[in-house]
Design a protein around this motif. Structure first.
Motif, PDB file in Angstrom:
ATOM      1  N   SER A 181       0.760  -1.418  -0.077  1.00 24.46           N
ATOM      2  CA  SER A 181       0.128  -0.169   0.025  1.00 24.46           C
ATOM      3  C   SER A 181       0.997   1.190   0.001  1.00 24.46           C
ATOM      4  O   SER A 181       0.525   2.246  -0.636  1.00 24.46           O
ATOM      5  N   GLY A 182       1.840   1.212   0.748  1.00 30.09           N
ATOM      6  CA  GLY A 182       2.952   2.385   0.789  1.00 30.09           C
ATOM      7  C   GLY A 182       3.454   2.617  -0.497  1.00 30.09           C
ATOM      8  O   GLY A 182       4.030   3.635  -0.898  1.00 30.09           O
ATOM      9  N   LEU A 183       3.774   1.692  -1.109  1.00 34.31           N
ATOM     10  CA  LEU A 183       4.278   1.753  -2.611  1.00 34.31           C
ATOM     11  C   LEU A 183       3.197   2.424  -3.574  1.00 34.31           C
ATOM     12  O   LEU A 183       3.417   3.265  -4.541  1.00 34.31           O
ATOM     13  N   GLN A 184       1.807   2.085  -3.235  1.00 31.95           N
ATOM     14  CA  GLN A 184       0.887   2.848  -4.203  1.00 31.95           C
ATOM     15  C   GLN A 184       0.671   4.147  -4.057  1.00 31.95           C
ATOM     16  O   GLN A 184       0.458   4.816  -4.927  1.00 31.95           O
ATOM     17  N   ALA A 185       0.833   4.639  -2.782  1.00 29.02           N
ATOM     18  CA  ALA A 185       0.645   5.981  -2.348  1.00 29.02           C
ATOM     19  C   ALA A 185       1.121   6.457  -1.089  1.00 29.02           C
ATOM     20  O   ALA A 185       1.111   5.525  -0.140  1.00 29.02           O
ATOM     21  N   GLU A 186       1.831   7.640  -1.029  1.00 30.91           N
ATOM     22  CA  GLU A 186       2.224   8.118   0.069  1.00 30.91           C
ATOM     23  C   GLU A 186       1.140   8.270   1.159  1.00 30.91           C
ATOM     24  O   GLU A 186       0.055   8.745   0.792  1.00 30.91           O
ATOM     25  N   GLY A 187       1.280   7.663   2.674  1.00 32.88           N
ATOM     26  CA  GLY A 187       0.451   7.909   3.482  1.00 32.88           C
ATOM     27  C   GLY A 187      -1.136   7.310   3.113  1.00 32.88           C
ATOM     28  O   GLY A 187      -2.297   7.737   3.277  1.00 32.88           O
ATOM     29  N   TYR A 188      -0.922   6.004   2.470  1.00 26.73           N
ATOM     30  CA  TYR A 188      -2.168   5.423   2.142  1.00 26.73           C
ATOM     31  C   TYR A 188      -3.255   5.226   3.154  1.00 26.73           C
ATOM     32  O   TYR A 188      -2.916   4.931   4.206  1.00 26.73           O
ATOM     33  N   GLN A 189      -4.385   5.400   2.552  1.00 27.95           N
ATOM     34  CA  GLN A 189      -5.688   5.301   3.539  1.00 27.95           C
ATOM     35  C   GLN A 189      -6.591   4.301   2.963  1.00 27.95           C
ATOM     36  O   GLN A 189      -6.771   4.307   1.708  1.00 27.95           O
ATOM     37  N   GLY A 190      -7.145   3.454   3.903  1.00 29.67           N
ATOM     38  CA  GLY A 190      -8.004   2.468   3.351  1.00 29.67           C
ATOM     39  C   GLY A 190      -8.216   1.500   4.498  1.00 29.67           C
ATOM     40  O   GLY A 190      -7.890   1.546   5.585  1.00 29.67           O
ATOM     41  N   GLN A 191      -9.233   0.645   4.384  1.00 24.68           N
ATOM     42  CA  GLN A 191      -9.575  -0.354   5.450  1.00 24.68           C
ATOM     43  C   GLN A 191     -10.290  -1.667   4.752  1.00 24.68           C
ATOM     44  O   GLN A 191     -10.692  -1.620   3.678  1.00 24.68           O
ATOM     45  N   ALA A 192      -9.976  -2.961   5.486  1.00 22.15           N
ATOM     46  CA  ALA A 192     -10.065  -4.139   5.085  1.00 22.15           C
ATOM     47  C   ALA A 192     -11.142  -4.761   5.970  1.00 22.15           C
ATOM     48  O   ALA A 192     -10.915  -4.624   7.303  1.00 22.15           O
ATOM     49  N   ARG A 193     -12.080  -5.735   5.633  1.00 22.17           N
ATOM     50  CA  ARG A 193     -12.671  -6.505   6.632  1.00 22.17           C
ATOM     51  C   ARG A 193     -13.155  -7.839   5.889  1.00 22.17           C
ATOM     52  O   ARG A 193     -13.525  -7.941   4.720  1.00 22.17           O
ATOM     53  N   ILE A 194     -13.123  -8.864   6.899  1.00 19.61           N
ATOM     54  CA  ILE A 194     -13.558 -10.175   6.458  1.00 19.61           C
ATOM     55  C   ILE A 194     -14.608 -10.715   7.423  1.00 19.61           C
ATOM     56  O   ILE A 194     -14.356 -10.275   8.378  1.00 19.61           O
ATOM     57  N   VAL A 195     -15.530 -11.498   6.838  1.00 20.70           N
ATOM     58  CA  VAL A 195     -16.619 -11.847   7.735  1.00 20.70           C
ATOM     59  C   VAL A 195     -16.526 -13.296   7.686  1.00 20.70           C
ATOM     60  O   VAL A 195     -16.480 -13.839   6.487  1.00 20.70           O
TER      61      VAL A 195
END
Length: 473
Positions: free
Chosen positions: A398-412
């Motif tokens: 994620s850090g390679l995609q964007a500086e200060g990458y923001q996002g969230q992941a969830r699995i159920v």
């Protein structure tokens, strides 16, 4: 009766030449059947000309520009509004369907231009010409934009997705009714291209069918863009100054939103009007969609032998182009097997994966990619679940995609079965992360097996390993 008056006869007739109808026709034709496809407008349908393709063509330059600006050393990218519109025009071939028509000619599928209306068992009329389907008729007419019964709304001649995705003019001010996928994507497009955009959504949040954190992230992003997002807000009346003047949306409580154009994006309505469904006894759901069995056979027919099928949005099972095409492939194979008096292969002719396996991507910035059940949906089904949440920056890529990458992941996770039943990713470039979730859900892959599917380093896919580790594997 002259030869011109003789009924046209084919093995299979498909009504609707969007991507879903094209897939059904193609599979039936590949099974050795003669096939005609009926289309009153453009071959390629809503998705190709007014929805999926043009909206994503408009969004991609915005995504690419912003992605570049988030990486040190390439911050100079800028958006060219005219270039974005030109790219959109190229993707929809300026509303010319000659390429799709050429494909039909090439593969040997007959195009019947006009309105298809069922008149009886395996019979229909296309603009007054009788057509006989010896084996099957497949309905693939999709949906049309819903216009809610708000006083003055229709008279104001609002945009729907059709006008919004094909416009050559960027309005100075745009009001958007709705907070779903179309509303959010197009609000972001027009704000980026220079409109002042206001969203009016009567629900408490955006993207209500997704995990709540996904709607929250998109709302915050739209507001950072400058979009005025008004949730928990109801439009009660609409007025327009003359045929093309400014539009005023009157809100509950007395406030107003004034704009140059109004986009209505509050859902879809099944395109069943005028199909002649009543002539054959076809059953509709409470919402007006064509009711089907798990093999896409239309229920309630006067003639009980299967001959009428409905695939894609018109049956209401999953209003997603890719899921409609999936149903169409299975249906075309089923019709082919039955025509050849072969026992249909259940694995190829019953599209059973729709219940849990429907993936969807909202192509906003950030993207929202989801498959299976949300936490709330899983609990409503009474499943014994565990939810695992992680910020997307736990993946090294994620850090390679964007500086200060923001996002969230969830699995159920279904704890009793030890399998995944839902997943949601929010962030830049997460769209392609959802296919592994779809595979895991449809294949009911145990988490203990999924742990051995090692992601490449350093990629965004590493979030899968981190989620499983957080779960305890």
């Amino acid at each position: 009766m002259s030869s011109e008056q003789q009924p046209l006869e084919f093995d299979v007739v498909v009504i609707g030449a969007g991507p879903v109808g094209e897939n059904a026709a193609d599979r039936a034709h590949k099974a050795g059947l003669t096939v005609a496809i009926v289309e009153k407008h453009l071959v390629g349908g809503e998705c190709s000309f007014y929805a999926c393709s043009p909206s994503k063509a408009l969004l991609r330059p915005i995504h690419a520009t912003r992605a570049s600006q988030r990486v040190q050393g390439s911050e100079g990218a800028h958006l060219d509004a005219q270039g974005v519109l030109d790219r959109r025009d190229a993707w929809i071939n300026k509303l010319d369907d000659s390429g799709q028509v050429g494909w039909l000619d090439h593969v040997g599928i007959t195009l019947l231009r006009g309105e298809g209306v069922l008149t009886g068992t395996r019979t229909l009329e296309v603009d007054g010409r009788e057509v006989v389907a010896r084996q099957a008729v497949i309905l693939a007419t999709g949906t049309t934009p819903a216009i809610p019964p708000i006083p003055g709304l229709r008279d104001a001649k609002p945009w729907t997705n059709r006008e919004a995705t094909t416009t050559r003019r960027i309005p100075e001010r745009l009001a958007v009714l709705g907070g779903g996928v179309v509303a959010c994507e197009l609000a972001q497009v027009f704000q980026a291209l220079g409109s002042a955009v206001t969203i009016v959504e009567q629900a408490p949040g955006l993207l209500g069918r997704n995990e709540e954190f996904a709607g929250t992230a998109v709302k915050e992003a739209l507001e950072r863009d400058g979009v005025d997002v008004r949730t928990d807000t109801k439009a009660v009346e609409v007025s327009r100054l003359g045929p093309t003047g400014e539009v005023t949306v009157h809100l509950e409580g007395g406030a107003t939103v004034v704009a140059d154009e109004l986009l209505v994006a509050v859902g879809r309505t099944p395109a069943t009007k005028g199909l002649g469904l009543e002539a054959v006894g076809a059953e509709l759901t409470d919402a007006g969609y064509v009711s089907v069995t798990d093999q896409m056979e239309v229920k309630g027919l006067d003639d009980q032998s299967p001959w009428l099928y409905a695939v894609g949005d018109v049956n209401g099972l999953a209003l997603l182009t890719h899921m409609g095409k999936y149903q169409a492939r299975a249906c075309g194979d089923l019709v082919g097997a039955r025509a050849a008096h072969r026992e249909p292969e259940p694995g190829k002719t019953t599209p059973w994966a729709g219940d849990l396996g429907s993936p969807q991507v909202v192509f906003t910035d950030p993207e929202v990619a989801a498959a299976g059940l949300t936490e709330a949906q899983a609990r409503e089904r009474g499943l014994n679940i565990r939810v695992v949440d992680l910020p997307m920056d736990k993946a090294s890529g994620s850090g390679l995609q964007a500086e200060g990458y923001q996002g969230q992941a969830r699995i159920v996770v279904d704890e009793d079965a030890g399998v995944l039943v839902g997943a949601t990713f929010v962030g830049q470039d997460v769209a392609d992360l959802i296919h592994p979730a779809t595979i895991a859900i449809v294949g009911k892959i145990p988490l203990t097996t999924l742990w051995h599917a090692v992601p490449s380093y350093p990629t965004m896919s590493e979030i899968w390993l981190r989620l499983l580790e957080e779960y305890g594997l």
